[in-house]
Write a protein that holds these residues in place. Structure first.
Motif, short mmCIF file in Angstrom:
data_model
loop_
_atom_site.label_atom_id
_atom_site.label_comp_id
_atom_site.label_asym_id
_atom_site.label_seq_id
_atom_site.Cartn_x
_atom_site.Cartn_y
_atom_site.Cartn_z
N SER A 170 0.86 -1.19 0.00
CA SER A 170 0.00 0.00 0.00
C SER A 170 0.89 1.23 0.00
O SER A 170 1.98 1.23 0.59
N SER A 171 0.43 2.29 -0.65
CA SER A 171 1.22 3.52 -0.72
C SER A 171 0.30 4.72 -0.87
O SER A 171 -0.88 4.60 -1.22
N VAL A 172 0.88 5.89 -0.61
CA VAL A 172 0.24 7.17 -0.91
C VAL A 172 1.27 7.97 -1.70
O VAL A 172 2.41 8.15 -1.23
N TRP A 173 0.89 8.45 -2.89
CA TRP A 173 1.84 9.15 -3.74
C TRP A 173 1.13 10.15 -4.64
O TRP A 173 -0.08 10.07 -4.85
N ASP A 174 1.90 11.11 -5.14
CA ASP A 174 1.39 12.13 -6.05
C ASP A 174 1.51 11.61 -7.48
O ASP A 174 2.61 11.45 -8.01
N ALA A 175 0.36 11.35 -8.10
CA ALA A 175 0.33 10.79 -9.45
C ALA A 175 -0.05 11.83 -10.50
O ALA A 175 -0.47 11.49 -11.60
N SER A 176 0.11 13.10 -10.15
CA SER A 176 -0.30 14.18 -11.06
C SER A 176 0.33 14.10 -12.44
O SER A 176 -0.27 14.51 -13.44
N TYR A 177 1.56 13.58 -12.49
CA TYR A 177 2.29 13.59 -13.76
C TYR A 177 1.78 12.55 -14.75
O TYR A 177 2.13 12.59 -15.94
N ILE A 178 0.96 11.61 -14.30
CA ILE A 178 0.47 10.56 -15.20
C ILE A 178 -0.67 11.09 -16.06
O ILE A 178 -1.66 11.64 -15.55
N ASP A 179 -0.53 10.94 -17.35
CA ASP A 179 -1.54 11.36 -18.33
C ASP A 179 -1.91 12.83 -18.13
O ASP A 179 -3.08 13.20 -18.24
N GLU A 180 -0.90 13.65 -17.83
CA GLU A 180 -1.07 15.09 -17.66
C GLU A 180 -2.19 15.43 -16.68
O GLU A 180 -2.94 16.40 -16.86
N GLY A 181 -2.27 14.64 -15.61
CA GLY A 181 -3.24 14.92 -14.55
C GLY A 181 -4.63 14.38 -14.78
O GLY A 181 -5.51 14.53 -13.92
N ARG A 182 -4.85 13.73 -15.92
CA ARG A 182 -6.21 13.26 -16.20
C ARG A 182 -6.60 12.05 -15.36
O ARG A 182 -7.79 11.76 -15.19
N TRP A 183 -5.61 11.31 -14.84
CA TRP A 183 -5.92 10.08 -14.09
C TRP A 183 -6.40 10.40 -12.67
O TRP A 183 -7.49 9.99 -12.27
N THR A 184 -5.60 11.11 -11.93
CA THR A 184 -5.95 11.39 -10.52
C THR A 184 -6.25 12.86 -10.27
O THR A 184 -6.57 13.23 -9.14
N GLY A 185 -6.15 13.70 -11.31
CA GLY A 185 -6.24 15.14 -11.12
C GLY A 185 -4.86 15.72 -10.85
O GLY A 185 -3.87 14.99 -10.75
N ASN A 186 -4.78 17.02 -10.75
CA ASN A 186 -3.53 17.70 -10.44
C ASN A 186 -3.46 18.00 -8.95
O ASN A 186 -4.45 18.41 -8.33
N TYR A 187 -2.28 17.81 -8.37
CA TYR A 187 -2.11 18.01 -6.94
C TYR A 187 -2.26 19.48 -6.57
O TYR A 187 -1.66 20.36 -7.20
N VAL A 188 -3.07 19.75 -5.55
CA VAL A 188 -3.30 21.09 -5.03
C VAL A 188 -2.64 21.24 -3.66
O VAL A 188 -1.91 22.19 -3.40
N GLY A 189 -2.92 20.27 -2.77
CA GLY A 189 -2.25 20.24 -1.48
C GLY A 189 -2.76 21.22 -0.45
O GLY A 189 -2.10 21.44 0.58
N CYS A 190 -3.91 21.83 -0.69
CA CYS A 190 -4.39 22.87 0.21
C CYS A 190 -4.83 22.32 1.56
O CYS A 190 -4.94 23.08 2.53
N ASP A 191 -5.06 21.01 1.67
CA ASP A 191 -5.51 20.41 2.92
C ASP A 191 -4.46 19.48 3.54
O ASP A 191 -4.79 18.66 4.40
N ALA A 192 -3.22 19.58 3.09
CA ALA A 192 -2.14 18.77 3.68
C ALA A 192 -1.94 19.19 5.15
O ALA A 192 -2.17 20.35 5.51
N PRO A 193 -1.52 18.26 6.00
CA PRO A 193 -1.14 16.87 5.69
C PRO A 193 -2.35 15.98 5.48
O PRO A 193 -3.40 16.16 6.09
N TYR A 194 -2.18 14.98 4.60
CA TYR A 194 -3.21 13.99 4.31
C TYR A 194 -2.82 12.68 4.99
O TYR A 194 -1.67 12.24 4.88
N VAL A 195 -3.77 12.04 5.65
CA VAL A 195 -3.48 10.79 6.37
C VAL A 195 -4.39 9.69 5.84
O VAL A 195 -5.62 9.82 5.85
#
Length: 215
Positions: A170-195
């Motif tokens: 299991s992992s947590v990672w920023d996948a924004s770079y995949i398919d130019e953000g179309r897969w998971t969206g683009n990272y914003v991070g306004c509510d970090a930290p995320y648990v």
């Protein structure tokens, strides 16, 4: 609140020991409470796994994904013969940060995937703990959410099938770079930290594949 029967957990035991592949400072394992927590913040995320590989059985646990704007992030629980190996066998649950109401499943054989399916959950995956199980056998793969079957694959004659012994990851990672953000969206991070929190992670009590060093 989800309900479970003993049948779902037949032949399994709580995973008491994990290995952390990277950034252990953001991965908290509390074996006395059967809990694991990964924090994603400016340091990045982490990936944990079982110490042993397994060949077939029931795997999974109860997961509460992070709250807030999680666009760009990927949370998951999955089986893989070896993370990063381009010829891996793999069976996935993946939560895509841009959509909290669905989960993606996928299966790879010898590095070939492209069998993604998106499943509406009927709930927000960050609201509470829900149980996600993978049941893998020589002939079938089943994905269950809170005891409900959401996908089943049956082996066909002459079809490649995941057979390699696999770790539970299991992992947590920023996948924004995949398919130019179309897969998971683009990272914003306004509510970090995320648990991302895990409870009662289970693995088979049998079908453990030891390395030569462990034998």
């Amino acid at each position: 609140m989800s309900t479970h029967t003993s049948e779902h957990h037949h032949g399994t035991a709580i995973l008491k020991e994990i290995a952390v592949d990277y950034r252990p400072e953001v991965c908290l394992h509390k074996p006395e409470d059967d809990e694991i927590h990964i924090t994603f913040d400016h340091r990045g995320g982490a990936r944990w796994r079982s110490h042993h590989r397994f060949q077939y059985g029931t795997f999974g646990g109860r997961i509460k994904c992070p709250a807030g704007n999680t666009s760009g992030l990927n949370f998951n629980i999955y089986l893989s013969s070896l993370e990063g190996d381009k010829s891996q066998d793999e069976i996935d649950f993946e939560f895509l940060g841009k959509d909290k109401l669905s989960v993606q499943t996928n299966v790879y054989t010898v590095g070939c995937g492209n069998r993604e399916q998106i499943h509406p959950l009927g709930f927000d995956y960050s609201d509470d703990f829900h149980e996600y199980l993978i049941k893998w056998s020589p002939q079938t793969i089943e994905w269950l959410v809170d005891g409900k079957l959401i996908r089943k694959e049956e082996r066909k004659p002459d079809e490649a099938w995941p057979e390699k012994p696999m770790f539970l990851y299991s992992s947590v990672w920023d996948a924004s770079y995949i398919d130019e953000g179309r897969w998971t969206g683009n990272y914003v991070g306004c509510d970090a930290p995320y648990v991302c929190s895990y409870r009662n992670v289970r693995v088979p009590v049998e079908n453990i594949i030891l390395t030569e060093e462990e034998k």
